[in-house]
Design an enzyme around this catalytic site. Structure first.
Site, mmCIF file in Angstrom:
data_model
loop_
_atom_site.group_PDB
_atom_site.id
_atom_site.type_symbol
_atom_site.label_atom_id
_atom_site.label_comp_id
_atom_site.label_asym_id
_atom_site.label_seq_id
_atom_site.Cartn_x
_atom_site.Cartn_y
_atom_site.Cartn_z
ATOM 1 N N LYS A 132 -15.849 36.245 -3.280
ATOM 2 C CA LYS A 132 -15.303 35.026 -2.653
ATOM 3 C C LYS A 132 -14.171 35.116 -1.526
ATOM 4 O O LYS A 132 -14.140 34.475 -0.769
ATOM 5 C CB LYS A 132 -14.468 34.273 -3.998
ATOM 6 C CG LYS A 132 -15.532 33.690 -5.053
ATOM 7 C CD LYS A 132 -14.714 33.414 -6.248
ATOM 8 C CE LYS A 132 -15.462 32.598 -7.301
ATOM 9 N NZ LYS A 132 -15.222 32.440 -8.666
ATOM 10 N N GLN A 135 -9.644 32.791 -11.461
ATOM 11 C CA GLN A 135 -10.870 33.421 -11.816
ATOM 12 C C GLN A 135 -10.937 33.118 -13.390
ATOM 13 O O GLN A 135 -9.767 33.819 -13.964
ATOM 14 C CB GLN A 135 -11.153 34.655 -11.209
ATOM 15 C CG GLN A 135 -12.346 35.331 -11.701
ATOM 16 C CD GLN A 135 -13.759 34.646 -11.119
ATOM 17 O OE1 GLN A 135 -13.659 34.219 -9.986
ATOM 18 N NE2 GLN A 135 -14.464 34.542 -11.950
ATOM 19 N N ASP A 150 -12.106 24.519 -7.287
ATOM 20 C CA ASP A 150 -13.081 24.679 -8.148
ATOM 21 C C ASP A 150 -13.538 23.346 -9.066
ATOM 22 O O ASP A 150 -14.612 23.293 -9.605
ATOM 23 C CB ASP A 150 -12.762 25.518 -9.635
ATOM 24 C CG ASP A 150 -13.410 27.253 -9.302
ATOM 25 O OD1 ASP A 150 -14.296 27.308 -8.638
ATOM 26 O OD2 ASP A 150 -12.576 27.945 -9.706
#
Ligand code: NAD
Length: 290
Positions: A56, A100, A123
């Site tokens: 990412k 994460q 997200d």
């Protein structure tokens, strides 16, 4: 039902999307002086998470954006992580925040996700963004994986309205938001899960099958109606005679002959997830530009 081709190439689609995002990011920087910035937070040393985080960060920088990485030790307390989130929320140079998952057991995942400012929740996991999606509003952030699946579906099926879609799996990260998006595109949606009595009976009636179960090779050849479009979200590590491999939730070799179009694993949904994260980060930064 028309399909543009058998194999849905997520790598090529994501490459094109990333190049468009890069152009827009450069434009935002040149015209408004805003450098889109993604803060990536990882707690602990889960090896798979480390790979995802590295990918990412690299993709963010390749898209002409800035990434700020925070790697905290596995013993980090929930309060310490919430402090960091508060700092990132207040930092005007940070537009997107990604924590994460999974988090260590001592940290309440929902408390952390809900602490992220909804405007920086790239997200799309914050309860506010989940709620906006649930009521059909388009001003929140949509979770990256289902967003990528929708783009791939639209690439082979320009019109989804009226089709019957079956989603296998109903997690908050993939299955649930996927079902919402399909419904909003006009599909009749059936959501199946571990308690569903006969998943195959449901998928056999579907024009579109999206599988996100985390169960390698779950969907077999005879689960699919001829001409259906199959999107395989699964990423599973499997031992094969050729060594360890990444496989999906769909038995690809059995299903591909029946399907009008199908995503491979790897090279299908995975690359789209990262491209959509970049898209959300760009949107977050553009929100600032007004
Ligand atoms: P999860 O474990 O949170 O949820 C799995 C869901 O599938 C649950 O709703 C469960 O009820 C259902 N399920 C499990 N086994 C089933 C079965 N035999 N029949 C019917 N339903 C079943 O998982 P998740 O986070 O949604 O991820 C699912 C898969 O997608 C995993 O392989 C994960 O690695 C992968 N994934 C891929 C991406 C990507 O970018 N391609 C992103 C997120 C997740």
């Amino acid at each position: 039902m028309e399909a543009a081709g058998k194999l849905i190439n997520g790598v090529a689609f994501a490459r094109q999307l990333r190049s468009e995002i890069r152009q827009e990011a450069e434009n935002l920087h040149a015209v408004h002086g805003i450098l889109p910035t993604l803060a990536v937070v990882m707690v602990g040393n889960d090896p798979a998470s480390a790979v995802y985080v590295r990918n990412k960060i690299r993709a963010t920088e390749q898209a002409g954006m800035r990434s700020v990485s925070h790697h905290l030790p596995a013993i980090t307390s929930e309060a310490e992580l919430l402090d960091l989130i508060a700092t990132l929320n207040a930092d005007e140079t940070v537009h997107g925040i990604l924590v994460q998952l999974p988090l260590p057991a001592q940290i309440d995942r929902d408390a952390v996700l809900d602490a992220i400012s909804p405007a920086k929740d790239v997200d799309g996991f914050h309860i506010v963004n989940a709620g906006l999606l649930a009521v059909g509003r388009h001003d929140g952030f949509i979770p990256c994986t289902p967003m990528g699946c929708m783009m791939l579906l639209h690439s082979v099926l320009p019109e989804l309205a009226g089709l019957h879609a079956v989603v296998v799996g109903c997690s908050n990260i993939v299955g649930r938001p996927m079902a919402r998006l399909l419904q909003q595109a006009g599909c009749t949606v059936t959501v199946t899960h571990l308690q569903t009595r006969d998943v195959a009976a449901e998928t056999r009636r579907a024009d579109i099958v999206v599988v996100a179960a985390g169960h390698p090779g779950l969907v077999r050849g005879d689960w699919i109606k001829p001409g259906a479009v199959v999107i395989d979200v699964g990423i599973n590590r499997a031992e094969t005679p050729q060594g360890a491999r990444i496989v999906g939730d769909v038995a690809f070799d059995e299903v591909a002959p029946h399907a009008a179009a199908i995503t491979p694993v790897p090279g299908g949904v995975g690359p789209m997830t990262i491209a959509c994260l970049l898209q959300n980060t760009l949107r977050a930064a553009q929100g600032l530009a007004g």
